[in-house]
Design an enzyme around this catalytic site. Structure first.
Site: not given
Length: 332
Positions: A115, A255, A285
């Site tokens: 990520c 993020h 996500n």
């Protein structure tokens, strides 16, 4: 190129059309829809169609960015794909993107920092364009997690969606662009996030499949503790080194791991006065695509203004942290 630095010229994104609501997942996962929303603040996520792979998402997002930048694909000198869910173990996903786009002049490679990947890829593009200021880099964050999730594991399966975000990096006026990056790696914590089988240590076999070792696994509590311990000081170090204060940040793009973590991160870092775009409620996500898609949505909405001070922050498996400070230039 005298009088110029490196920065973001345009952004783009692509989200698959299949919207999956909490109600659609609840019975499959073994919880109720309210539990998912309360724990994650995620209401929906997108899942790729059966015919779509990670490279397909990346190509669509790239075409979006190229249209908005009005840059011919033949002028792209580099294609960097940040992904942890590539189409194949090899060849690199970036080569499939190059072929689909017809970007024959581009040197291509993938990076896997999970990520944090998009921010790491921006740092690499910054260095490459500094050497060739007449070139453009297509920096892509793309992940397709829906095929690596164990839908009996409520801790992970409700969090992730599929998507891709892109930034075109090139020369911008010297008053704008990238100011600095802060990248750090914490390999001692590598067991917190991962997929056990499918690599050289645990090759695919009937037993690894039967044991569910090809599914994504994460120790959510330990990951939250890692983020709150390591991300705020990394961002403060970056901003301090550049001669600014966190209170001067106009837009913070973190993020989009889950809503509760994003809220706590903003408060811990003293960024409550900054605008923080949130895409996780609608998309979940998105892994490597998370920061890129959130940045694109902030750009499209008109939130980002000329000379705004923008802070990007990625964090994920490895464990890794990547932060980027830049001055925004309109027209991106």
């Amino acid at each position: 190129m005298a009088g110029h630095t490196t920065g973001i010229l345009a952004t783009g994104s692509y989200l698959p059309g299949d919207e999956v609501a909490n109600e659609d997942l609840a019975e499959r996962v073994g919880v109720d829809a309210e539990w998912i929303l309360r724990k994650t603040q995620i209401g929906f996520r997108r899942h790729a169609a059966a015919h779509e792979a990670t490279s397909d998402l990346a190509v669509q997002a790239s075409l979006d960015a190229l249209r908005r930048a009005d840059i011919d694909v033949g002028r792209i000198g580099y294609i960097i794909v940040a992904t942890s869910t590539g189409d194949f173990p090899q060849p690199p996903t970036s080569y499939l993107v190059q072929d689909a786009l017809g970007a024959r002049a581009a040197a291509c490679f993938d990076i896997n920092v999970v990520c944090s990947g998009f921010v790491y890829a921006l740092a690499i593009a910054d260095s490459l364009i500094a050497r060739r200021p007449d070139a453009y880099a297509l920096v892509i964050g793309a992940d397709l997690y829906s095929r690596q999730l164990d839908f009996t594991d409520r801790r992970t399966s409700v969090l992730f969606g599929d998507g891709s975000g892109v930034a075109i990096v090139g020369a911008v006026p010297e008053s704008s662009g990238f100011i600095d990056f802060e990248l750090s790696s914490h390999g001692a914590d590598h067991r917190l996030i991962g997929i056990k089988a499918g690599g050289s240590r645990h090759p695919a076999s009937p037993q690894t499949v039967a044991d569910g070792e090809h599914y994504f696994r994460m120790d959510g509590r330990a990951v939250t503790e890692f983020v709150l311990e390591h991300v705020p000081p990394a961002m403060k170090s970056l901003v301090d080194r550049a001669g600014f204060g966190l209170e001067e940040i106009d837009t913070f793009v973190p993020h989009q791991a889950n809503g509760r973590l994003v809220t706590e991160l903003v408060e811990r870092c003293g960024l409550t006065g900054s605008h923080t775009p949130r895409t996780l409620e609608r998309y979940g996500n998105l892994g490597s695509a998370s920061v890129a898609v959130a940045l694109d949505e902030a750009n499209r909405s008109g939130i980002l203004k000329q000379d705004d001070l923008v802070l990007l922050a990625g964090f994920g498996g490895g464990m890794s942290v990547g932060a980027c400070l830049l001055r925004w230039t309109t027209g991106a």
